[in-house]
Design a protein around this motif. Sequence first.
Motif, PDB file in Angstrom:
ATOM      1  N   LYS A 173      17.658  75.702 -13.748  1.00  0.00           N
ATOM      2  CA  LYS A 173      17.093  74.369 -13.543  1.00  0.00           C
ATOM      3  C   LYS A 173      18.193  73.317 -13.627  1.00  0.00           C
ATOM      4  CE  LYS A 173      13.218  72.888 -15.047  1.00  0.00           C
ATOM      5  NZ  LYS A 173      12.077  72.462 -15.899  1.00  0.00           N
ATOM      6  N   LEU A 174      19.115  73.508 -14.558  1.00  0.00           N
ATOM      7  CA  LEU A 174      20.234  72.567 -14.676  1.00  0.00           C
ATOM      8  C   LEU A 174      21.131  72.651 -13.449  1.00  0.00           C
ATOM      9  CD1 LEU A 174      22.081  70.589 -16.168  1.00  0.00           C
ATOM     10  CD2 LEU A 174      23.099  72.556 -17.347  1.00  0.00           C
ATOM     11  N   LEU A 175      21.530  73.855 -13.061  1.00  0.00           N
ATOM     12  CA  LEU A 175      22.450  74.025 -11.940  1.00  0.00           C
ATOM     13  C   LEU A 175      21.833  73.540 -10.628  1.00  0.00           C
ATOM     14  CD1 LEU A 175      23.845  77.594 -12.766  1.00  0.00           C
ATOM     15  CD2 LEU A 175      24.900  75.377 -13.273  1.00  0.00           C
ATOM     16  N   ALA A 176      20.512  73.667 -10.504  1.00  0.00           N
ATOM     17  CA  ALA A 176      19.843  73.283  -9.264  1.00  0.00           C
ATOM     18  C   ALA A 176      19.864  71.778  -9.032  1.00  0.00           C
ATOM     19  CB  ALA A 176      18.395  73.779  -9.276  1.00  0.00           C
ATOM     20  N   ARG A 177      20.211  71.021 -10.029  1.00  0.00           N
ATOM     21  CA  ARG A 177      20.293  69.565  -9.866  1.00  0.00           C
ATOM     22  C   ARG A 177      21.501  69.167  -9.018  1.00  0.00           C
ATOM     23  NH1 ARG A 177      16.742  66.741 -12.644  1.00  0.00           N
ATOM     24  NH2 ARG A 177      15.557  67.785 -14.284  1.00  0.00           N
ATOM     25  N   SER A 178      22.441  70.076  -8.872  1.00  0.00           N
ATOM     26  CA  SER A 178      23.629  69.779  -8.075  1.00  0.00           C
ATOM     27  C   SER A 178      23.316  69.900  -6.590  1.00  0.00           C
ATOM     28  CB  SER A 178      24.760  70.747  -8.439  1.00  0.00           C
ATOM     29  OG  SER A 178      25.845  70.604  -7.554  1.00  0.00           O
ATOM     30  N   THR A 179      23.743  68.886  -5.827  1.00  0.00           N
ATOM     31  CA  THR A 179      23.563  68.930  -4.376  1.00  0.00           C
ATOM     32  C   THR A 179      24.886  68.909  -3.626  1.00  0.00           C
ATOM     33  OG1 THR A 179      23.370  66.506  -4.291  1.00  0.00           O
ATOM     34  CG2 THR A 179      21.328  67.778  -4.506  1.00  0.00           C
TER      35      THR A 179
END
Length: 391
Positions: free
Chosen positions: A245-251
């Motif tokens: 969930k944390l890593l998925a915030r990166s775009t």
Amino acid sequence: MVSLSKASSILFAASSISSHVANAHTLPKDFDMEKFAVELKELRRSQKASFEASLTAGGRMPNRGKSSSSKTSSDITTVAPPAASADASRIGNPNPGGPTADTFLDGHEFIPPQEGDSRGPCPYINCMANHGFINRSGQDVPAFILAELATTLFDLPPTMFLPVVNMAIFAGQVIVAENGETTLDIERLWSRPGEERDASQVFPNPLRVLTEEMLAIPESEGFEPSNEETFTNFRYTVDEHLLQKLLARSTDGVLTIRDHQEHLKDRIRDSIETDIFFNFSEESMAVAANQYLFPVMLMGDQLDDFSFLSTDTIETFWRQFRFPEGFAPRSVRFGAAFDVTAFNEARQAWQTANIENAEEVFEEAKGEMKEEKDEEESESGTPPSADLAIM
């Protein structure tokens, strides 16, 4: 009414005790940052001189000495003397390998923990062990060296972390010898009350292990000592769902301070909604406020932009408790060009913002839950409930 076993009740009680003995990770209002900036420059000058002297002597920087960072720890030997049978390569050396970014981690190469080594909830202390700045076993670590390493590794005043060490002493996590020496096995930092809290970035709230199915087990068959490994394995392991969930915030290949702030808000909301044992005191908010900005701030390699870090670096950090290749604090990487006062002012501003965000989200989520419960009770004809007993 669900009946908890004796062991479950003890674990619940231990997890529900808040520690208010110190406001950890904060600086006193009268802290002299200009004085610290001078001390930091002197520390780097001294480290460079020691490195040059060691080259002349044909060795590496010494791994023994007295603290130069605070009166509180000035009389504590920074590295415990090794036992006669100890592997010298696993004895901690709190000094950097060299005075430049290219040499800072020399002699501090990453080595993953061996079987029997001790690791705790703080990823930075785990990194210190995995890189040999403290004993690689994570055991018999001089407690106050952790505050000193905050300066050596991250350009942070040790004053911020002395309360953390004192908290660990107060909580019984540190062994205090008759001669006054203080040591700890870093795994003991998992114990509560203490530094480890609910709403961690990637570690699960520990009592989430007590699922409805487990709580429904008859008391005679409940969570007894024989099942202790189930509990410890759960709470000591990075939660893959939280990490993703944390890593998925990166775009765009980086994670920012803002991304971590939003992750903190989600962790609080989710904990209130799904964890009946959730504990989040004012002290917990202060601790979380820094924990959620440290990965980005402390491991970056930009001179004056402390707001982002590569997603790959953060993922490796959490999966291996490892510093990035070529890691060095900014005062080493950039020397006199680095403004340590601006760095610490940015940290303080973000911590304050995180505390305010945490308080707001915490109250909003509690209010929403109460409204939902009152609506359910109104529809069922039962009297409205009192305020939710969420700590």
